[in-house]
Write an enzyme that holds these catalytic residues in place. Sequence first.
Site, PDB file in Angstrom:
ATOM      1  N   HIS A 101      21.234 -15.236  17.701  1.00 43.71           N
ATOM      2  CA  HIS A 101      20.707 -13.874  17.582  1.00 43.71           C
ATOM      3  C   HIS A 101      21.806 -12.916  17.149  1.00 43.71           C
ATOM      4  O   HIS A 101      22.974 -13.063  17.515  1.00 43.71           O
ATOM      5  CB  HIS A 101      20.144 -13.407  18.925  1.00 43.71           C
ATOM      6  CG  HIS A 101      19.749 -11.960  18.933  1.00 43.71           C
ATOM      7  ND1 HIS A 101      18.585 -11.509  18.367  1.00 43.71           N
ATOM      8  CD2 HIS A 101      20.392 -10.855  19.419  1.00 43.71           C
ATOM      9  CE1 HIS A 101      18.505 -10.193  18.512  1.00 43.71           C
ATOM     10  NE2 HIS A 101      19.588  -9.779  19.140  1.00 43.71           N
ATOM     11  N   ALA A 155      28.764 -15.489   1.627  1.00 41.89           N
ATOM     12  CA  ALA A 155      29.906 -15.662   2.530  1.00 41.89           C
ATOM     13  C   ALA A 155      29.401 -15.946   3.934  1.00 41.89           C
ATOM     14  O   ALA A 155      28.980 -15.029   4.649  1.00 41.89           O
ATOM     15  CB  ALA A 155      30.787 -14.419   2.503  1.00 41.89           C
ATOM     16  N   ILE A 212      34.895 -19.430   0.122  1.00 43.74           N
ATOM     17  CA  ILE A 212      33.786 -18.753  -0.547  1.00 43.74           C
ATOM     18  C   ILE A 212      33.810 -19.085  -2.040  1.00 43.74           C
ATOM     19  O   ILE A 212      34.615 -18.542  -2.805  1.00 43.74           O
ATOM     20  CB  ILE A 212      33.835 -17.226  -0.324  1.00 43.74           C
ATOM     21  CG1 ILE A 212      33.960 -16.921   1.164  1.00 43.74           C
ATOM     22  CG2 ILE A 212      32.592 -16.585  -0.936  1.00 43.74           C
ATOM     23  CD1 ILE A 212      32.922 -17.596   2.045  1.00 43.74           C
ATOM     24  N   PRO A 272      37.222 -18.448   9.121  1.00 42.21           N
ATOM     25  CA  PRO A 272      38.349 -19.240   9.615  1.00 42.21           C
ATOM     26  C   PRO A 272      38.135 -19.632  11.076  1.00 42.21           C
ATOM     27  O   PRO A 272      37.831 -18.789  11.918  1.00 42.21           O
ATOM     28  CB  PRO A 272      39.545 -18.286   9.473  1.00 42.21           C
ATOM     29  CG  PRO A 272      39.131 -17.313   8.416  1.00 42.21           C
ATOM     30  CD  PRO A 272      37.655 -17.142   8.578  1.00 42.21           C
ATOM     31  N   GLU A 287      19.750 -25.766  -0.719  1.00 45.99           N
ATOM     32  CA  GLU A 287      21.183 -25.956  -0.932  1.00 45.99           C
ATOM     33  C   GLU A 287      21.545 -27.435  -0.807  1.00 45.99           C
ATOM     34  O   GLU A 287      22.295 -27.983  -1.629  1.00 45.99           O
ATOM     35  CB  GLU A 287      21.984 -25.141   0.082  1.00 45.99           C
ATOM     36  CG  GLU A 287      23.486 -25.349  -0.037  1.00 45.99           C
ATOM     37  CD  GLU A 287      24.272 -24.587   1.017  1.00 45.99           C
ATOM     38  OE1 GLU A 287      25.501 -24.794   1.099  1.00 45.99           O
ATOM     39  OE2 GLU A 287      23.666 -23.786   1.763  1.00 45.99           O
TER      40      GLU A 287
END
Length: 385
Positions: free
Chosen positions: A185, A125, A160, A129, A248
Amino acid sequence: MRRTVFNEDHEAFRETLRAFIEAEVVPVHDAWFAAGQVPREFYRRLAGLGLFGINVPEEYGGAGLDSHTFEAVQYEETARAGVSFGGSGVHVLLGLPYLKSLATDEQKRRFLPRFVTGEDMWAIAMTEPGTGSDLAGMRSTARLSEDGTHYVLNGAKTFITGGVHADRVIVCARTAAPTSGDRRHGISLLAVDTRSEGYSVGRKLDKLGLRTSDTAELAFTDVKVPVEDLLGEENRGFHYLGANLPSERWGIAFNAYAQAAAAVRFTQEYVRERTVFGRTVADFQNTKFELAACKAEVDAAQAVADRALEALDAGELTAAEAAGAKLFCTEAAHRVIDRCLQLHGGYGYMNEYPIARLYADNRVNRIYGGTSEVMKMIIAKDMGL
């Protein structure tokens, strides 16, 4: 041209997988499409085939390999049959790299055996939004408790994949505020148990394509996450996300090429059978030229996808190279599938034909994993521009 990425083991796996798809998936895929997801128990059957454990070390129940080639075969075979395995691709392609590279020995003992058997399905996840591709702008927070035993997670995620069926979700959340010089960070990765109090699955999203993939909104309200479920070091999550993005993006690129190849195959079969004006559609010169052009694009995309696969398995695929592969293969697949749908005429617009589903499924390839525009930014930066 001769391909070098697959050997006899891959082809034996391909035969097994193709037979499984024809016997176990094709007869029920329309029902999955209508339901908007695959049955949860189907993942246990995939696990029984060994699909989840190929790249998992042997001590945790896997085959101990370190290659994405078997995933590539799966992309080709599911596209060839016009079917999908739902959100299981996220489980392997996205979830596993984080567990292998970041999990402690204790975490691997807890997580990986259940990962291999499909007892626990994983998702990740990242997107929230209103933030889209700007991961540094995420607002979900995970505050360490006063006694230091757990984090308290609050926030929301969207888009997700695998979110409905997931048993564990790698949640990206802020454990510290960004610094003035580094917006990235303060992000950490937590392996959240979806059965935790305060964790909730919202809407199963109604998508244009990928209808059998359960994509959901998630919400976290004071979810307690044990500190033992932190993956990697605190506040270094953005670095970890960046390190795994090339794999990915390779997966999206390879899948796009496989979809384009399948589109050409479906269309060849269709134009040979369909007749207009007393002739088959295949008899017209326009059809021959269009499919010849599509075949040339598929061959080029295959070469790019294969080269990226070899670089990925060698540990040499850079962020810019992965972006280039994703950009080229997804854009080429878009052109090919669109032209193939056109050759189907009105029937190409009907969901009962696989080309229509491919058209809808393919569209997201230029959005998720980083939009085509973001890919161009990465490539341009690598060029020094």
